[in-house]
Design an enzyme around this catalytic site. Sequence first.
Site, mmCIF file in Angstrom:
data_model
loop_
_atom_site.group_PDB
_atom_site.id
_atom_site.type_symbol
_atom_site.label_atom_id
_atom_site.label_comp_id
_atom_site.label_asym_id
_atom_site.label_seq_id
_atom_site.Cartn_x
_atom_site.Cartn_y
_atom_site.Cartn_z
ATOM 1 N N CYS A 133 103.982 42.326 32.912
ATOM 2 C CA CYS A 133 103.974 41.054 32.158
ATOM 3 C C CYS A 133 102.598 40.674 31.639
ATOM 4 C CB CYS A 133 104.508 39.917 33.018
ATOM 5 S SG CYS A 133 106.225 40.097 33.448
ATOM 6 N N HIS B 245 101.662 32.600 30.764
ATOM 7 C CA HIS B 245 102.853 33.444 30.891
ATOM 8 C C HIS B 245 104.008 32.572 31.366
ATOM 9 C CE1 HIS B 245 105.586 36.560 31.819
ATOM 10 N NE2 HIS B 245 105.332 36.642 33.117
ATOM 11 N N ASN C 29 111.727 34.387 31.602
ATOM 12 C CA ASN C 29 110.549 35.265 31.578
ATOM 13 C C ASN C 29 110.840 36.472 30.675
ATOM 14 O OD1 ASN C 29 108.519 37.091 32.114
ATOM 15 N ND2 ASN C 29 108.584 36.847 34.336
HETATM 16 N N1 ACO Z 1 120.615 31.045 43.328
HETATM 17 C C1 ACO Z 1 120.813 30.449 44.513
HETATM 18 N N2 ACO Z 1 120.104 30.773 45.640
HETATM 19 C C2 ACO Z 1 119.163 31.696 45.505
HETATM 20 C C3 ACO Z 1 118.908 32.352 44.301
HETATM 21 C C4 ACO Z 1 119.673 31.997 43.179
HETATM 22 N N3 ACO Z 1 119.515 32.547 41.954
HETATM 23 N N4 ACO Z 1 117.893 33.248 44.482
HETATM 24 C C5 ACO Z 1 117.529 33.161 45.762
HETATM 25 N N5 ACO Z 1 118.304 32.229 46.392
HETATM 26 C C6 ACO Z 1 118.246 31.784 47.773
HETATM 27 C C7 ACO Z 1 117.621 32.819 48.681
HETATM 28 O O1 ACO Z 1 118.588 33.765 49.082
HETATM 29 C C8 ACO Z 1 117.124 31.966 49.832
HETATM 30 O O2 ACO Z 1 118.227 31.676 50.668
HETATM 31 P P1 ACO Z 1 118.033 31.653 52.265
HETATM 32 O O3 ACO Z 1 117.008 30.567 52.518
HETATM 33 O O4 ACO Z 1 119.387 31.344 52.746
HETATM 34 O O5 ACO Z 1 117.525 33.017 52.606
HETATM 35 C C9 ACO Z 1 116.718 30.667 49.140
HETATM 36 O O6 ACO Z 1 117.369 30.664 47.867
HETATM 37 C C10 ACO Z 1 115.221 30.543 48.923
HETATM 38 O O7 ACO Z 1 114.748 31.745 48.348
HETATM 39 P P2 ACO Z 1 113.239 31.952 48.016
HETATM 40 O O8 ACO Z 1 113.014 33.340 47.528
HETATM 41 O O9 ACO Z 1 112.425 31.453 49.163
HETATM 42 O O10 ACO Z 1 113.051 30.929 46.801
HETATM 43 P P3 ACO Z 1 111.722 30.481 46.115
HETATM 44 O O11 ACO Z 1 111.570 29.030 46.209
HETATM 45 O O12 ACO Z 1 110.552 31.355 46.503
HETATM 46 O O13 ACO Z 1 112.035 30.797 44.589
HETATM 47 C C11 ACO Z 1 111.590 32.471 42.913
HETATM 48 C C12 ACO Z 1 112.336 32.128 44.191
HETATM 49 C C13 ACO Z 1 112.052 31.517 41.815
HETATM 50 C C14 ACO Z 1 111.929 33.883 42.519
HETATM 51 C C15 ACO Z 1 110.062 32.295 43.129
HETATM 52 O O14 ACO Z 1 109.681 32.941 44.309
HETATM 53 C C16 ACO Z 1 109.257 32.839 41.976
HETATM 54 O O15 ACO Z 1 109.251 32.278 40.889
HETATM 55 N N6 ACO Z 1 108.501 33.917 42.202
HETATM 56 C C17 ACO Z 1 107.648 34.473 41.154
HETATM 57 C C18 ACO Z 1 108.441 35.352 40.267
HETATM 58 C C19 ACO Z 1 107.659 35.723 39.041
HETATM 59 O O16 ACO Z 1 106.894 34.947 38.510
HETATM 60 N N7 ACO Z 1 107.820 36.910 38.561
HETATM 61 C C20 ACO Z 1 107.146 37.247 37.350
HETATM 62 C C21 ACO Z 1 106.615 38.514 37.440
HETATM 63 S S1 ACO Z 1 105.954 38.991 35.907
HETATM 64 C C22 ACO Z 1 106.305 40.671 35.669
HETATM 65 O O17 ACO Z 1 105.399 41.486 35.668
HETATM 66 C C23 ACO Z 1 107.707 41.102 35.522
#
Ligand code: ACO
Length: 330
Positions: free
Chosen positions: A110, A250, A280
């Site tokens: 990214c 980003h 994204n």
């Molecule tokens: N819908 C409902 N529940 C979900 C979903 C979903 N889509 N996805 C995960 N959950 C659940 C999980 O299973 C977890 O449940 P549990 O507590 O029972 O285990 C709960 O929600 C919390 O999950 P977390 O992973 O802790 O959620 P978090 O608040 O960290 O948010 C997210 C997840 C949005 C992915 C966040 O961590 C994030 O934005 N990370 C960065 C991602 C990013 O920016 N990537 C870009 C990379 S750029 C590139 O090079 C491609």
Amino acid sequence: MGILGVGHFVPPQVVTNQDLLRFVDTTDEWIMSRTGIRARRRALPEQAASDLASEAAQEALRNAGVMASDLDLVIVATMTPDSPMPATACRVQHHIGAHRAGAFDLNVACSGFVYALAVGAQFIANGTYRRVLVVGADVMTKLMNWQDRTTCVLFGDGAGAVVLGAVERGFGILGIHLGSNGGGADSLFVRAGGSRLPAWSADVRPEDYYLQMQGQEVFRFAVQVMGEAALQALEAARLQPDQVDLLIPHQANQRIIEAARKRLNLPLDRVFSNVEHYGNTSCGSVPLALSEAHQQGRIQDNHIVVLVGFGGGLSWGSVVVRWGGIIKEN
Ligand code: ACO
């Protein structure tokens, strides 16, 4: 060297959070509150990165008033090339009719567009070339496991492009900062299809072709690195954060964008966000946001614009631009 024109393209099919509920266990409330994403675009089965890239490139060329035949170089940043080889940039070069131009791809996940912009600018700065096209394009929906709710809700398809050339002194690209930490390579990656685990290997499982991510790990990294990268590029440009007219981060997650805004102590109206509409789009994200911000009149001549990317690698990069200064007879 600076930006002479900018353009973007997104495929027309809109996939809303409601649409995702049909095949993945999630809610609109979860996606909105954790990411700020409401919808994303999805390419047609037959559409590949070069198709999106070519559309964005043609808009950038029109916006710049530059003919494709005047281009010296085409750089495409992508992590979803049409195929492992040849370079997607070669297909774009052919499609748009840039018959004099060299072409190559650059893959820094990214962060790719910001890196490609930094690379392209060097060819102008050292006088090797007059016109360089830099495109960021990704078809992330093709890397998604639609059963994996932790990734498939986050990404979408899109492309953006800029045309680079000489600008007046004091304008254009003023500061660059690039960084990486390969120690985090496995927190965001596609396991199969390269030389470590070739596509034909008997060990390949279907999920190995999909993007895999340690979401929380990447989140912590992103929150920490976005603001810092922008500050480093500003320092290289000898500018202070309060001189920033528009931050274009980003577009991965509204909470990460908000953390960067706070780190730079910027008011809400000095940060551009369209993550709500597109999710994204990886390499497409920063130039797509830049192009929309420009179309909306949010960027005026003399404005200080800061672009910041982060992503797989792990990697990050930032470029500071003073907009405008275009030389008429250029
Ligand atoms: N819908 C409902 N529940 C979900 C979903 C979903 N889509 N996805 C995960 N959950 C659940 C999980 O299973 C977890 O449940 P549990 O507590 O029972 O285990 C709960 O929600 C919390 O999950 P977390 O992973 O802790 O959620 P978090 O608040 O960290 O948010 C997210 C997840 C949005 C992915 C966040 O961590 C994030 O934005 N990370 C960065 C991602 C990013 O920016 N990537 C870009 C990379 S750029 C590139 O090079 C491609």
